[in-house]
Design a protein around this motif. Structure first.
Motif, mmCIF file in Angstrom:
data_model
loop_
_atom_site.group_PDB
_atom_site.id
_atom_site.type_symbol
_atom_site.label_atom_id
_atom_site.label_comp_id
_atom_site.label_asym_id
_atom_site.label_seq_id
_atom_site.Cartn_x
_atom_site.Cartn_y
_atom_site.Cartn_z
ATOM 1 N N SER A 182 0.842 -1.187 0.000
ATOM 2 C CA SER A 182 0.000 0.000 0.000
ATOM 3 C C SER A 182 0.884 1.246 0.000
ATOM 4 O O SER A 182 1.871 1.315 0.729
ATOM 5 C CB SER A 182 -0.884 -0.020 1.243
ATOM 6 O OG SER A 182 -1.650 1.150 1.291
ATOM 7 N N ILE A 183 0.518 2.192 -0.806
ATOM 8 C CA ILE A 183 1.282 3.427 -0.922
ATOM 9 C C ILE A 183 0.488 4.542 -0.270
ATOM 10 O O ILE A 183 -0.681 4.754 -0.594
ATOM 11 C CB ILE A 183 1.534 3.767 -2.398
ATOM 12 C CG1 ILE A 183 2.243 2.609 -3.094
ATOM 13 C CG2 ILE A 183 2.337 5.040 -2.530
ATOM 14 C CD1 ILE A 183 2.049 2.608 -4.575
ATOM 15 N N THR A 184 1.119 5.241 0.640
ATOM 16 C CA THR A 184 0.469 6.351 1.316
ATOM 17 C C THR A 184 1.207 7.627 0.973
ATOM 18 O O THR A 184 2.410 7.740 1.211
ATOM 19 C CB THR A 184 0.461 6.146 2.842
ATOM 20 O OG1 THR A 184 -0.166 4.898 3.132
ATOM 21 C CG2 THR A 184 -0.289 7.267 3.527
ATOM 22 N N LEU A 185 0.488 8.555 0.393
ATOM 23 C CA LEU A 185 1.062 9.859 0.087
ATOM 24 C C LEU A 185 0.528 10.880 1.079
ATOM 25 O O LEU A 185 -0.657 10.869 1.406
ATOM 26 C CB LEU A 185 0.682 10.290 -1.329
ATOM 27 C CG LEU A 185 1.187 9.430 -2.480
ATOM 28 C CD1 LEU A 185 0.614 9.930 -3.799
ATOM 29 C CD2 LEU A 185 2.703 9.413 -2.528
ATOM 30 N N THR A 186 1.404 11.753 1.527
ATOM 31 C CA THR A 186 0.974 12.832 2.411
ATOM 32 C C THR A 186 0.177 13.854 1.608
ATOM 33 O O THR A 186 0.203 13.854 0.368
ATOM 34 C CB THR A 186 2.181 13.531 3.064
ATOM 35 O OG1 THR A 186 2.921 14.207 2.028
ATOM 36 C CG2 THR A 186 3.080 12.546 3.803
ATOM 37 N N ASP A 187 -0.493 14.746 2.304
ATOM 38 C CA ASP A 187 -1.219 15.813 1.621
ATOM 39 C C ASP A 187 -0.256 16.667 0.795
ATOM 40 O O ASP A 187 -0.595 17.093 -0.308
ATOM 41 C CB ASP A 187 -1.968 16.691 2.629
ATOM 42 C CG ASP A 187 -3.177 15.982 3.221
ATOM 43 O OD1 ASP A 187 -3.632 14.966 2.639
ATOM 44 O OD2 ASP A 187 -3.665 16.436 4.271
ATOM 45 N N GLN A 188 0.951 16.893 1.321
ATOM 46 C CA GLN A 188 1.947 17.672 0.572
ATOM 47 C C GLN A 188 2.397 16.919 -0.674
ATOM 48 O O GLN A 188 2.588 17.523 -1.732
ATOM 49 C CB GLN A 188 3.158 18.016 1.458
ATOM 50 C CG GLN A 188 4.188 18.882 0.749
ATOM 51 C CD GLN A 188 3.621 20.205 0.248
ATOM 52 O OE1 GLN A 188 2.893 20.893 0.971
ATOM 53 N NE2 GLN A 188 3.942 20.574 -0.976
ATOM 54 N N ASP A 189 2.575 15.598 -0.574
ATOM 55 C CA ASP A 189 2.936 14.789 -1.741
ATOM 56 C C ASP A 189 1.870 14.927 -2.826
ATOM 57 O O ASP A 189 2.173 15.137 -4.001
ATOM 58 C CB ASP A 189 3.071 13.308 -1.376
ATOM 59 C CG ASP A 189 4.225 13.001 -0.439
ATOM 60 O OD1 ASP A 189 5.149 13.824 -0.315
ATOM 61 O OD2 ASP A 189 4.178 11.908 0.177
ATOM 62 N N LYS A 190 0.623 14.813 -2.426
ATOM 63 C CA LYS A 190 -0.487 14.927 -3.379
ATOM 64 C C LYS A 190 -0.516 16.304 -4.014
ATOM 65 O O LYS A 190 -0.744 16.452 -5.216
ATOM 66 C CB LYS A 190 -1.819 14.639 -2.688
ATOM 67 C CG LYS A 190 -1.974 13.193 -2.259
ATOM 68 C CD LYS A 190 -3.249 12.998 -1.466
ATOM 69 C CE LYS A 190 -3.333 11.597 -0.891
ATOM 70 N NZ LYS A 190 -4.521 11.419 -0.045
ATOM 71 N N ARG A 191 -0.275 17.314 -3.202
ATOM 72 C CA ARG A 191 -0.241 18.693 -3.717
ATOM 73 C C ARG A 191 0.869 18.861 -4.749
ATOM 74 O O ARG A 191 0.673 19.479 -5.789
ATOM 75 C CB ARG A 191 -0.076 19.674 -2.559
ATOM 76 C CG ARG A 191 -0.117 21.128 -2.956
ATOM 77 C CD ARG A 191 -0.148 22.015 -1.700
ATOM 78 N NE ARG A 191 0.055 23.395 -1.991
ATOM 79 C CZ ARG A 191 -0.885 24.217 -2.447
ATOM 80 N NH1 ARG A 191 -2.095 23.768 -2.653
ATOM 81 N NH2 ARG A 191 -0.620 25.493 -2.687
ATOM 82 N N THR A 192 2.023 18.282 -4.474
ATOM 83 C CA THR A 192 3.139 18.354 -5.425
ATOM 84 C C THR A 192 2.759 17.707 -6.757
ATOM 85 O O THR A 192 3.006 18.270 -7.824
ATOM 86 C CB THR A 192 4.394 17.671 -4.842
ATOM 87 O OG1 THR A 192 4.787 18.368 -3.651
ATOM 88 C CG2 THR A 192 5.547 17.678 -5.836
ATOM 89 N N LEU A 193 2.135 16.522 -6.698
ATOM 90 C CA LEU A 193 1.709 15.839 -7.923
ATOM 91 C C LEU A 193 0.684 16.673 -8.687
ATOM 92 O O LEU A 193 0.757 16.790 -9.920
ATOM 93 C CB LEU A 193 1.117 14.467 -7.603
ATOM 94 C CG LEU A 193 2.053 13.435 -6.982
ATOM 95 C CD1 LEU A 193 1.297 12.143 -6.693
ATOM 96 C CD2 LEU A 193 3.242 13.158 -7.871
ATOM 97 N N ARG A 194 -0.255 17.252 -7.966
ATOM 98 C CA ARG A 194 -1.293 18.052 -8.618
ATOM 99 C C ARG A 194 -0.707 19.316 -9.248
ATOM 100 O O ARG A 194 -1.046 19.673 -10.380
ATOM 101 C CB ARG A 194 -2.386 18.427 -7.615
ATOM 102 C CG ARG A 194 -3.266 17.261 -7.234
ATOM 103 C CD ARG A 194 -4.340 17.656 -6.231
ATOM 104 N NE ARG A 194 -5.118 16.487 -5.862
ATOM 105 C CZ ARG A 194 -5.373 16.132 -4.617
ATOM 106 N NH1 ARG A 194 -4.968 16.873 -3.592
ATOM 107 N NH2 ARG A 194 -6.080 15.033 -4.382
ATOM 108 N N ILE A 195 0.158 20.004 -8.522
ATOM 109 C CA ILE A 195 0.782 21.215 -9.064
ATOM 110 C C ILE A 195 1.584 20.864 -10.310
ATOM 111 O O ILE A 195 1.528 21.575 -11.314
ATOM 112 C CB ILE A 195 1.670 21.899 -8.006
ATOM 113 C CG1 ILE A 195 0.788 22.555 -6.938
ATOM 114 C CG2 ILE A 195 2.603 22.925 -8.648
ATOM 115 C CD1 ILE A 195 1.543 23.054 -5.723
ATOM 116 N N ALA A 196 2.311 19.758 -10.275
ATOM 117 C CA ALA A 196 3.128 19.362 -11.413
ATOM 118 C C ALA A 196 2.265 19.054 -12.634
ATOM 119 O O ALA A 196 2.488 19.604 -13.719
ATOM 120 C CB ALA A 196 3.980 18.152 -11.036
ATOM 121 N N ALA A 197 1.297 18.179 -12.478
ATOM 122 C CA ALA A 197 0.499 17.739 -13.626
ATOM 123 C C ALA A 197 -0.413 18.845 -14.153
ATOM 124 O O ALA A 197 -0.434 19.128 -15.359
ATOM 125 C CB ALA A 197 -0.323 16.509 -13.239
#
Length: 134
Positions: free
Chosen positions: A2-17
């Protein structure tokens, strides 16, 4: 696993894409920035896997700046950071993320007749280089 991303990780992915789609929209402004953004956004929201779950919505409250240069200063490093993060935590999802962003920028570029404009082609090179810099 299972992969758990922090809220900051998710934000980084969203900002990038989503930022990559914004860069393409800015580069395609001479023709139809709206069409570029629409096609790129559809591609992002069509993603699957963990990446698809994260990219279902654009990041909230992000201020990219007043110029394409400011936008690029924010987004290109985020693309590299997102790839580094995923390569460390979930290599298969790193491939998924890269593929999703590439499909989004290609979809955005294909809104024009024939080949992408030189401006769009150059932005594609910059985005791809940022993805591959990780």
């Amino acid at each position: 696993m299972s992969i758990t991303l922090t809220d900051q990780d998710k934000r980084t992915l969203r900002i990038a894409a989503w930022g990559a789609v914004s860069l393409m929209s800015a580069a395609g402004a001479a023709d139809s920035a709206h069409k570029v953004a629409t096609h790129g956004s559809i591609a992002l929201t069509s993603a699957t896997g963990l990446v698809g779950h994260v990219l279902t919505k654009a990041p909230k409250g992000v201020k990219y700046g007043k110029s394409v240069a400011e936008l690029a200063d924010h987004v290109l490093p985020a693309l590299t950071a997102a790839m580094s993060l995923l390569k460390t935590q979930a290599p298969a999802e790193a491939d998924n993320f890269r593929s999703t962003v590439v499909v989004a920028i290609e979809a955005a570029a294909r809104t024009h007749q024939g080949e992408p404009s030189p401006t769009l082609a150059d932005m594609i090179r910059k985005i791809t280089a940022a993805l591959d810099a990780a």
